[in-house]
Design a protein around this motif. Sequence first.
Motif, PDB file in Angstrom:
ATOM      1  N   LYS A   1       0.922  -1.270   0.014  1.00  0.00           N
ATOM      2  CA  LYS A   1       0.141   0.181   0.254  1.00  0.00           C
ATOM      3  C   LYS A   1       0.866   1.275   0.273  1.00  0.00           C
ATOM      4  CE  LYS A   1      -4.055  -2.153   2.277  1.00  0.00           C
ATOM      5  NZ  LYS A   1      -4.760  -1.581   3.921  1.00  0.00           N
ATOM      6  N   LYS A   2       0.390   2.428  -0.467  1.00  0.00           N
ATOM      7  CA  LYS A   2       1.418   3.726  -0.754  1.00  0.00           C
ATOM      8  C   LYS A   2       1.052   4.449   0.354  1.00  0.00           C
ATOM      9  CE  LYS A   2       0.205   5.893  -4.174  1.00  0.00           C
ATOM     10  NZ  LYS A   2      -0.365   6.758  -5.294  1.00  0.00           N
ATOM     11  N   ASN A   3       2.142   4.938   0.854  1.00  0.00           N
ATOM     12  CA  ASN A   3       2.210   5.966   2.167  1.00  0.00           C
ATOM     13  C   ASN A   3       1.298   6.990   1.783  1.00  0.00           C
ATOM     14  OD1 ASN A   3       3.281   3.923   3.629  1.00  0.00           O
ATOM     15  ND2 ASN A   3       5.755   4.173   2.551  1.00  0.00           N
ATOM     16  N   GLY A   4       1.515   7.925   3.148  1.00  0.00           N
ATOM     17  CA  GLY A   4       1.054   9.536   3.086  1.00  0.00           C
ATOM     18  C   GLY A   4      -0.875   8.986   2.100  1.00  0.00           C
ATOM     19  N   PRO A   5      -1.230  10.297   1.865  1.00  0.00           N
ATOM     20  CA  PRO A   5      -2.137  10.465   1.411  1.00  0.00           C
ATOM     21  C   PRO A   5      -3.043   9.517   0.746  1.00  0.00           C
ATOM     22  CG  PRO A   5      -1.612  12.471   1.644  1.00  0.00           C
ATOM     23  CD  PRO A   5      -0.721  11.116   1.431  1.00  0.00           C
ATOM     24  N   LYS A   6      -4.077   8.745   0.703  1.00  0.00           N
ATOM     25  CA  LYS A   6      -4.504   7.540  -0.692  1.00  0.00           C
ATOM     26  C   LYS A   6      -6.243   8.553  -0.850  1.00  0.00           C
ATOM     27  CE  LYS A   6      -2.975   4.108   1.912  1.00  0.00           C
ATOM     28  NZ  LYS A   6      -1.797   5.230   3.189  1.00  0.00           N
ATOM     29  N   GLU A   7      -5.201   7.706  -2.712  1.00  0.00           N
ATOM     30  CA  GLU A   7      -6.446   8.523  -3.289  1.00  0.00           C
ATOM     31  C   GLU A   7      -7.888   8.241  -3.170  1.00  0.00           C
ATOM     32  OE1 GLU A   7      -5.421   8.568  -7.978  1.00  0.00           O
ATOM     33  OE2 GLU A   7      -3.618   8.253  -7.423  1.00  0.00           O
ATOM     34  N   PRO A   8      -8.569   8.965  -3.089  1.00  0.00           N
ATOM     35  CA  PRO A   8     -10.185   8.521  -2.701  1.00  0.00           C
ATOM     36  C   PRO A   8     -11.135   7.159  -4.258  1.00  0.00           C
ATOM     37  CG  PRO A   8     -10.494  10.529  -4.050  1.00  0.00           C
ATOM     38  CD  PRO A   8      -8.847  10.009  -4.012  1.00  0.00           C
ATOM     39  N   SER A   9     -11.334   6.380  -3.194  1.00  0.00           N
ATOM     40  CA  SER A   9     -12.621   5.219  -3.747  1.00  0.00           C
ATOM     41  C   SER A   9     -13.389   4.190  -3.381  1.00  0.00           C
ATOM     42  CB  SER A   9     -10.947   3.820  -4.633  1.00  0.00           C
ATOM     43  OG  SER A   9     -11.415   2.664  -4.532  1.00  0.00           O
ATOM     44  N   LYS A  10     -14.326   4.852  -4.349  1.00  0.00           N
ATOM     45  CA  LYS A  10     -15.351   4.511  -3.909  1.00  0.00           C
ATOM     46  C   LYS A  10     -15.397   2.383  -3.694  1.00  0.00           C
ATOM     47  CE  LYS A  10     -17.736   8.316  -4.523  1.00  0.00           C
ATOM     48  NZ  LYS A  10     -19.071   8.996  -5.523  1.00  0.00           N
ATOM     49  N   GLY A  11     -15.045   1.753  -4.376  1.00  0.00           N
ATOM     50  CA  GLY A  11     -14.847   0.335  -4.572  1.00  0.00           C
ATOM     51  C   GLY A  11     -15.863  -0.208  -5.743  1.00  0.00           C
ATOM     52  N   ILE A  12     -16.250   0.540  -6.210  1.00  0.00           N
ATOM     53  CA  ILE A  12     -17.456   0.568  -7.735  1.00  0.00           C
ATOM     54  C   ILE A  12     -16.604  -0.663  -8.781  1.00  0.00           C
ATOM     55  CG2 ILE A  12     -18.313   1.213  -9.349  1.00  0.00           C
ATOM     56  CD1 ILE A  12     -18.902   3.917  -7.899  1.00  0.00           C
ATOM     57  N   GLY A  13     -15.300  -0.112  -9.486  1.00  0.00           N
ATOM     58  CA  GLY A  13     -14.494  -1.778 -10.110  1.00  0.00           C
ATOM     59  C   GLY A  13     -14.961  -2.813  -9.523  1.00  0.00           C
ATOM     60  N   LEU A  14     -14.209  -2.674  -7.634  1.00  0.00           N
ATOM     61  CA  LEU A  14     -14.194  -4.039  -8.130  1.00  0.00           C
ATOM     62  C   LEU A  14     -15.873  -4.856  -7.457  1.00  0.00           C
ATOM     63  CD1 LEU A  14     -11.546  -3.899  -4.841  1.00  0.00           C
ATOM     64  CD2 LEU A  14     -11.265  -5.286  -7.259  1.00  0.00           C
ATOM     65  N   SER A  15     -16.946  -4.110  -7.146  1.00  0.00           N
ATOM     66  CA  SER A  15     -17.764  -4.615  -6.226  1.00  0.00           C
ATOM     67  C   SER A  15     -18.541  -5.079  -8.311  1.00  0.00           C
ATOM     68  CB  SER A  15     -18.486  -3.557  -6.255  1.00  0.00           C
ATOM     69  OG  SER A  15     -19.866  -3.995  -6.183  1.00  0.00           O
TER      70      SER A  15
END
Length: 352
Positions: A305-319
Amino acid sequence: MITFVRKQWKQILIILMVYTLWSLAAFLFLIRLQGLETTLKQFGTGKMLYINFIHTIVKGTIVYYILIYHLAIPLIKTRKWKKILLQVILFFIALTAYEYVWNFNIQGSKPTDAGYVTPNVFFLTAALLDVVIIMISVFFATLITSNEMRKHKEELEKEKLKAELAAIKYQINPHFLFNSLSFIYTKTIKTSPEAAHTVHLLSEIMSYALDDWDELGTVPLALEIDHMKKVIEMNQIRFNHMLKVKYHENIETDDAYVSYVPTLAFVTLVENAFKHGELNDEKNKVTIELEATKSKIYFLVSNKKKNGPKEPSKGIGLSNVRQRLELMYGIKHSFTIKEDENYYLNEITINL
Protein backbone atom coordinates in the motif's frame (compact mmCIF):
# COMPACT_ATOMS: atom_id res chain seq x y z
CA MET A 1 -22.38 -15.79 5.07
CA ILE A 2 -25.66 -14.67 6.66
CA THR A 3 -27.30 -14.45 3.23
CA PHE A 4 -26.07 -17.97 2.41
CA VAL A 5 -27.52 -19.40 5.65
CA ARG A 6 -30.83 -17.62 5.07
CA LYS A 7 -31.00 -19.03 1.55
CA GLN A 8 -30.41 -22.57 2.85
CA TRP A 9 -33.10 -22.25 5.50
CA LYS A 10 -35.50 -20.88 2.91
CA GLN A 11 -34.82 -23.91 0.70
CA ILE A 12 -35.38 -26.29 3.63
CA LEU A 13 -38.63 -24.58 4.66
CA ILE A 14 -40.01 -24.74 1.13
CA ILE A 15 -39.28 -28.47 0.90
CA LEU A 16 -40.73 -28.98 4.42
CA MET A 17 -44.00 -27.25 3.52
CA VAL A 18 -44.36 -29.05 0.18
CA TYR A 19 -43.49 -32.45 1.64
CA THR A 20 -45.86 -31.94 4.61
CA LEU A 21 -48.75 -31.14 2.29
CA TRP A 22 -47.84 -34.12 0.11
CA SER A 23 -47.69 -36.46 3.14
CA LEU A 24 -51.08 -35.25 4.42
CA ALA A 25 -52.62 -35.72 0.99
CA ALA A 26 -51.12 -39.24 0.72
CA PHE A 27 -52.35 -40.13 4.24
CA LEU A 28 -55.90 -38.96 3.47
CA PHE A 29 -55.82 -40.83 0.16
CA LEU A 30 -54.87 -44.07 1.97
CA ILE A 31 -57.72 -43.56 4.45
CA ARG A 32 -60.15 -43.12 1.58
CA LEU A 33 -58.70 -46.08 -0.31
CA GLN A 34 -58.43 -48.70 2.44
CA GLY A 35 -60.28 -47.21 5.41
CA LEU A 36 -59.21 -45.53 8.63
CA GLU A 37 -58.76 -48.68 10.70
CA THR A 38 -56.39 -50.39 8.24
CA THR A 39 -54.36 -47.20 7.76
CA LEU A 40 -53.96 -46.67 11.51
CA LYS A 41 -52.77 -50.27 11.90
CA GLN A 42 -50.01 -49.50 9.39
CA PHE A 43 -48.99 -46.13 10.82
CA GLY A 44 -49.79 -46.71 14.50
CA THR A 45 -52.27 -45.09 16.81
CA GLY A 46 -52.10 -42.39 19.45
CA LYS A 47 -48.56 -41.21 20.21
CA MET A 48 -46.94 -43.54 17.67
CA LEU A 49 -49.04 -42.08 14.87
CA TYR A 50 -47.63 -38.58 15.54
CA ILE A 51 -44.07 -39.88 15.97
CA ASN A 52 -44.20 -41.83 12.69
CA PHE A 53 -45.79 -38.94 10.81
CA ILE A 54 -43.25 -36.35 12.07
CA HIS A 55 -40.40 -38.78 11.45
CA THR A 56 -41.57 -39.32 7.87
CA ILE A 57 -41.81 -35.57 7.18
CA VAL A 58 -38.45 -34.69 8.75
CA LYS A 59 -36.69 -37.58 7.01
CA GLY A 60 -38.29 -36.77 3.65
CA THR A 61 -37.39 -33.08 3.94
CA ILE A 62 -33.73 -33.86 4.68
CA VAL A 63 -33.53 -36.47 1.92
CA TYR A 64 -35.01 -34.21 -0.77
CA TYR A 65 -32.97 -31.20 0.38
CA ILE A 66 -29.70 -33.14 0.08
CA LEU A 67 -30.67 -34.79 -3.21
CA ILE A 68 -31.91 -31.63 -4.90
CA TYR A 69 -29.53 -28.93 -3.65
CA HIS A 70 -26.36 -30.88 -2.86
CA LEU A 71 -26.40 -33.63 -5.48
CA ALA A 72 -28.78 -33.11 -8.42
CA ILE A 73 -28.24 -29.37 -8.97
CA PRO A 74 -24.42 -29.58 -8.71
CA LEU A 75 -24.55 -32.54 -11.13
CA ILE A 76 -26.56 -30.50 -13.67
CA LYS A 77 -24.28 -27.48 -13.30
CA THR A 78 -20.84 -29.11 -13.16
CA ARG A 79 -21.43 -32.39 -15.08
CA LYS A 80 -19.08 -34.20 -12.69
CA TRP A 81 -20.92 -37.49 -13.13
CA LYS A 82 -18.48 -39.93 -11.53
CA LYS A 83 -17.94 -37.98 -8.31
CA ILE A 84 -21.60 -37.11 -7.72
CA LEU A 85 -22.96 -40.55 -8.73
CA LEU A 86 -20.62 -42.09 -6.15
CA GLN A 87 -22.01 -39.67 -3.57
CA VAL A 88 -25.58 -40.62 -4.55
CA ILE A 89 -24.84 -44.35 -4.16
CA LEU A 90 -23.23 -43.82 -0.74
CA PHE A 91 -26.12 -41.60 0.32
CA PHE A 92 -28.76 -44.20 -0.57
CA ILE A 93 -26.77 -46.98 1.12
CA ALA A 94 -26.75 -44.89 4.31
CA LEU A 95 -30.45 -44.04 3.89
CA THR A 96 -31.45 -47.68 3.36
CA ALA A 97 -29.40 -48.78 6.38
CA TYR A 98 -31.08 -46.11 8.51
CA GLU A 99 -34.57 -47.11 7.37
CA TYR A 100 -33.78 -50.78 8.05
CA VAL A 101 -32.65 -49.96 11.60
CA TRP A 102 -35.72 -47.75 12.13
CA ASN A 103 -38.19 -50.38 10.91
CA PHE A 104 -36.70 -53.57 12.34
CA ASN A 105 -34.76 -52.39 15.41
CA ILE A 106 -36.26 -49.14 16.69
CA GLN A 107 -39.84 -49.84 15.62
CA GLY A 108 -39.36 -53.55 16.22
CA SER A 109 -41.53 -54.76 13.35
CA LYS A 110 -42.61 -58.39 13.80
CA PRO A 111 -44.30 -60.94 11.51
CA THR A 112 -47.43 -60.63 13.63
CA ASP A 113 -47.69 -56.87 13.02
CA ALA A 114 -50.12 -55.45 10.48
CA GLY A 115 -48.32 -54.40 7.32
CA TYR A 116 -45.17 -56.35 8.22
CA VAL A 117 -42.73 -56.90 5.37
CA THR A 118 -39.78 -59.28 5.27
CA PRO A 119 -36.25 -57.86 4.94
CA ASN A 120 -36.09 -59.09 1.32
CA VAL A 121 -39.31 -57.30 0.41
CA PHE A 122 -38.10 -54.25 2.34
CA PHE A 123 -34.87 -53.98 0.30
CA LEU A 124 -36.71 -54.47 -3.01
CA THR A 125 -39.28 -51.83 -2.07
CA ALA A 126 -36.53 -49.46 -0.91
CA ALA A 127 -34.69 -49.84 -4.22
CA LEU A 128 -37.83 -49.04 -6.22
CA LEU A 129 -38.63 -46.05 -4.02
CA ASP A 130 -35.05 -44.81 -4.38
CA VAL A 131 -35.46 -44.75 -8.16
CA VAL A 132 -38.70 -42.76 -7.81
CA ILE A 133 -37.08 -40.34 -5.34
CA ILE A 134 -34.14 -39.79 -7.71
CA MET A 135 -36.49 -39.07 -10.63
CA ILE A 136 -38.50 -36.58 -8.56
CA SER A 137 -35.32 -34.88 -7.28
CA VAL A 138 -33.81 -34.58 -10.77
CA PHE A 139 -37.10 -33.19 -12.10
CA PHE A 140 -37.25 -30.44 -9.46
CA ALA A 141 -33.51 -29.79 -9.72
CA THR A 142 -33.93 -29.25 -13.47
CA LEU A 143 -36.80 -26.82 -12.88
CA ILE A 144 -34.81 -24.88 -10.27
CA THR A 145 -31.68 -24.78 -12.46
CA SER A 146 -33.68 -23.63 -15.50
CA ASN A 147 -35.25 -20.87 -13.42
CA GLU A 148 -31.83 -19.82 -12.09
CA MET A 149 -30.41 -19.75 -15.64
CA ARG A 150 -33.33 -17.60 -16.79
CA LYS A 151 -32.78 -15.16 -13.92
CA HIS A 152 -29.04 -15.30 -14.56
CA LYS A 153 -29.57 -14.34 -18.20
CA GLU A 154 -31.89 -11.49 -17.19
CA GLU A 155 -29.28 -10.22 -14.72
CA LEU A 156 -26.57 -10.33 -17.39
CA GLU A 157 -28.80 -8.38 -19.74
CA LYS A 158 -29.47 -5.79 -17.03
CA GLU A 159 -25.75 -5.50 -16.26
CA LYS A 160 -24.97 -5.08 -19.95
CA LEU A 161 -27.60 -2.34 -20.23
CA LYS A 162 -26.17 -0.57 -17.16
CA ALA A 163 -22.68 -0.76 -18.64
CA GLU A 164 -23.91 0.66 -21.94
CA LEU A 165 -25.73 3.50 -20.17
CA ALA A 166 -22.63 4.22 -18.06
CA ALA A 167 -20.48 4.34 -21.20
CA ILE A 168 -22.91 6.78 -22.84
CA LYS A 169 -23.00 8.92 -19.68
CA TYR A 170 -19.27 9.23 -19.11
CA GLN A 171 -17.67 9.02 -22.55
CA ILE A 172 -16.68 12.02 -24.59
CA ASN A 173 -17.79 11.72 -28.18
CA PRO A 174 -15.61 8.77 -29.30
CA HIS A 175 -15.14 10.04 -32.84
CA PHE A 176 -13.95 13.41 -31.59
CA LEU A 177 -11.65 11.74 -29.05
CA PHE A 178 -10.03 9.33 -31.53
CA ASN A 179 -9.73 11.94 -34.26
CA SER A 180 -7.99 14.23 -31.77
CA LEU A 181 -5.61 11.48 -30.63
CA SER A 182 -4.87 10.62 -34.26
CA PHE A 183 -4.05 14.27 -34.96
CA ILE A 184 -1.71 14.48 -31.92
CA TYR A 185 -0.02 11.22 -32.95
CA THR A 186 0.63 12.54 -36.47
CA LYS A 187 2.05 15.80 -35.13
CA THR A 188 4.41 14.17 -32.61
CA ILE A 189 5.63 11.02 -34.42
CA LYS A 190 8.69 12.80 -35.86
CA THR A 191 9.58 15.16 -33.02
CA SER A 192 8.81 12.88 -30.06
CA PRO A 193 8.41 9.17 -30.92
CA GLU A 194 7.80 8.20 -27.29
CA ALA A 195 5.01 10.78 -26.91
CA ALA A 196 3.48 9.56 -30.17
CA HIS A 197 3.70 5.96 -28.97
CA THR A 198 1.98 7.00 -25.72
CA VAL A 199 -0.83 8.64 -27.65
CA HIS A 200 -1.17 5.50 -29.76
CA LEU A 201 -1.36 3.36 -26.60
CA LEU A 202 -3.97 5.66 -25.10
CA SER A 203 -6.02 5.46 -28.29
CA GLU A 204 -5.96 1.65 -28.24
CA ILE A 205 -6.79 1.52 -24.52
CA MET A 206 -9.77 3.83 -24.97
CA SER A 207 -10.91 1.93 -28.04
CA TYR A 208 -10.81 -1.35 -26.12
CA ALA A 209 -12.73 0.12 -23.17
CA LEU A 210 -15.43 1.68 -25.36
CA ASP A 211 -15.77 -1.10 -27.94
CA ASP A 212 -19.08 -2.96 -28.23
CA TRP A 213 -18.20 -6.54 -27.27
CA ASP A 214 -20.55 -9.53 -27.23
CA GLU A 215 -23.92 -9.49 -25.47
CA LEU A 216 -22.40 -10.78 -22.20
CA GLY A 217 -19.63 -8.17 -22.18
CA THR A 218 -16.88 -10.77 -22.54
CA VAL A 219 -13.70 -11.03 -24.62
CA PRO A 220 -11.17 -13.77 -25.39
CA LEU A 221 -8.48 -14.01 -22.72
CA ALA A 222 -5.85 -13.06 -25.31
CA LEU A 223 -7.45 -9.63 -25.83
CA GLU A 224 -7.69 -8.93 -22.10
CA ILE A 225 -4.03 -9.90 -21.65
CA ASP A 226 -2.97 -7.67 -24.57
CA HIS A 227 -4.88 -4.70 -23.18
CA MET A 228 -3.53 -5.32 -19.65
CA LYS A 229 0.04 -5.20 -20.98
CA LYS A 230 -0.72 -1.89 -22.71
CA VAL A 231 -2.00 -0.46 -19.42
CA ILE A 232 1.23 -1.60 -17.71
CA GLU A 233 3.33 -0.06 -20.47
CA MET A 234 1.32 3.17 -20.34
CA ASN A 235 1.97 3.53 -16.63
CA GLN A 236 5.68 2.78 -17.08
CA ILE A 237 5.91 5.58 -19.63
CA ARG A 238 4.06 7.95 -17.28
CA PHE A 239 6.63 7.30 -14.54
CA ASN A 240 9.74 7.23 -16.76
CA HIS A 241 10.03 3.46 -16.60
CA MET A 242 10.79 3.63 -12.88
CA LEU A 243 7.91 1.45 -11.68
CA LYS A 244 8.83 -1.78 -9.94
CA VAL A 245 6.57 -4.36 -11.54
CA LYS A 246 6.97 -8.15 -11.53
CA TYR A 247 4.90 -9.77 -14.28
CA HIS A 248 4.67 -13.55 -14.71
CA GLU A 249 2.64 -15.27 -17.40
CA ASN A 250 2.20 -18.99 -18.06
CA ILE A 251 -0.21 -20.03 -20.80
CA GLU A 252 0.01 -23.82 -21.10
CA THR A 253 -2.14 -24.20 -24.20
CA ASP A 254 -3.34 -22.02 -27.07
CA ASP A 255 -6.90 -23.12 -26.22
CA ALA A 256 -6.73 -20.98 -23.07
CA TYR A 257 -6.29 -17.85 -25.19
CA VAL A 258 -9.77 -18.27 -26.65
CA SER A 259 -11.43 -18.72 -23.24
CA TYR A 260 -13.75 -15.80 -22.53
CA VAL A 261 -13.45 -13.49 -19.52
CA PRO A 262 -15.38 -10.34 -18.50
CA THR A 263 -14.06 -7.29 -20.33
CA LEU A 264 -11.70 -5.16 -18.17
CA ALA A 265 -11.96 -7.56 -15.20
CA PHE A 266 -8.20 -8.18 -14.99
CA VAL A 267 -7.37 -4.66 -16.14
CA THR A 268 -9.41 -3.14 -13.30
CA LEU A 269 -7.32 -4.99 -10.70
CA VAL A 270 -4.08 -3.89 -12.38
CA GLU A 271 -5.19 -0.26 -12.54
CA ASN A 272 -6.16 -0.38 -8.85
CA ALA A 273 -2.65 -1.59 -8.00
CA PHE A 274 -1.10 1.33 -9.90
CA LYS A 275 -3.53 3.76 -8.31
CA HIS A 276 -3.18 2.70 -4.67
CA GLY A 277 0.12 0.79 -4.56
CA GLU A 278 3.68 1.72 -3.64
CA LEU A 279 5.31 1.65 -7.06
CA ASN A 280 8.97 2.36 -6.34
CA ASP A 281 9.86 -0.23 -3.70
CA GLU A 282 12.33 -2.72 -5.18
CA LYS A 283 11.68 -5.23 -2.38
CA ASN A 284 7.88 -5.02 -2.69
CA LYS A 285 7.13 -4.88 -6.38
CA VAL A 286 3.64 -4.77 -7.82
CA THR A 287 3.15 -8.45 -8.63
CA ILE A 288 0.96 -9.66 -11.50
CA GLU A 289 0.62 -13.39 -12.17
CA LEU A 290 -1.42 -15.10 -14.85
CA GLU A 291 -1.69 -18.84 -15.41
CA ALA A 292 -4.08 -20.46 -17.87
CA THR A 293 -4.79 -24.03 -18.91
CA LYS A 294 -7.62 -25.76 -20.73
CA SER A 295 -9.52 -26.15 -17.47
CA LYS A 296 -8.55 -23.14 -15.34
CA ILE A 297 -7.56 -19.48 -15.37
CA TYR A 298 -5.71 -18.05 -12.37
CA PHE A 299 -4.97 -14.34 -11.97
CA LEU A 300 -3.25 -12.56 -9.07
CA VAL A 301 -2.42 -8.91 -8.41
CA SER A 302 -0.68 -7.84 -5.19
CA ASN A 303 0.94 -4.62 -4.04
CA LYS A 304 2.31 -2.83 -1.03
CA LYS A 305 0.00 0.00 0.00
CA LYS A 306 1.08 3.55 -0.79
CA ASN A 307 2.24 5.66 2.16
CA GLY A 308 0.72 9.06 2.80
CA PRO A 309 -2.63 10.39 1.56
CA LYS A 310 -4.76 7.85 -0.26
CA GLU A 311 -6.62 8.53 -3.47
CA PRO A 312 -10.39 8.47 -2.93
CA SER A 313 -12.07 5.25 -4.05
CA LYS A 314 -15.66 4.01 -3.83
CA GLY A 315 -14.79 0.42 -4.70
CA ILE A 316 -17.15 0.45 -7.68
CA GLY A 317 -14.62 -1.27 -9.96
CA LEU A 318 -14.08 -4.22 -7.61
CA SER A 319 -17.80 -4.55 -6.93
CA ASN A 320 -18.48 -4.61 -10.66
CA VAL A 321 -15.80 -7.27 -11.26
CA ARG A 322 -17.18 -9.43 -8.42
CA GLN A 323 -20.75 -9.14 -9.67
CA ARG A 324 -19.89 -9.96 -13.29
CA LEU A 325 -17.79 -12.98 -12.31
CA GLU A 326 -20.62 -14.23 -10.12
CA LEU A 327 -23.16 -13.81 -12.90
CA MET A 328 -20.96 -15.48 -15.51
CA TYR A 329 -19.38 -18.35 -13.57
CA GLY A 330 -21.28 -18.81 -10.28
CA ILE A 331 -19.78 -21.68 -8.27
CA LYS A 332 -17.14 -22.25 -10.95
CA HIS A 333 -15.09 -19.26 -9.81
CA SER A 334 -13.61 -17.63 -6.73
CA PHE A 335 -12.67 -13.99 -6.21
CA THR A 336 -10.55 -13.40 -3.11
CA ILE A 337 -9.43 -10.13 -1.57
CA LYS A 338 -6.76 -10.24 1.16
CA GLU A 339 -5.75 -7.07 2.97
CA ASP A 340 -3.81 -5.91 6.02
CA GLU A 341 -2.23 -2.63 7.08
CA ASN A 342 0.57 -2.81 4.52
CA TYR A 343 -0.41 -5.14 1.68
CA TYR A 344 -3.30 -5.75 -0.69
CA LEU A 345 -3.95 -8.82 -2.84
CA ASN A 346 -6.61 -9.92 -5.35
CA GLU A 347 -6.99 -13.47 -6.70
CA ILE A 348 -9.34 -14.73 -9.38
CA THR A 349 -9.74 -18.42 -10.17
CA ILE A 350 -12.05 -19.50 -13.00
CA ASN A 351 -12.76 -23.17 -13.63
CA LEU A 352 -13.63 -23.62 -17.30
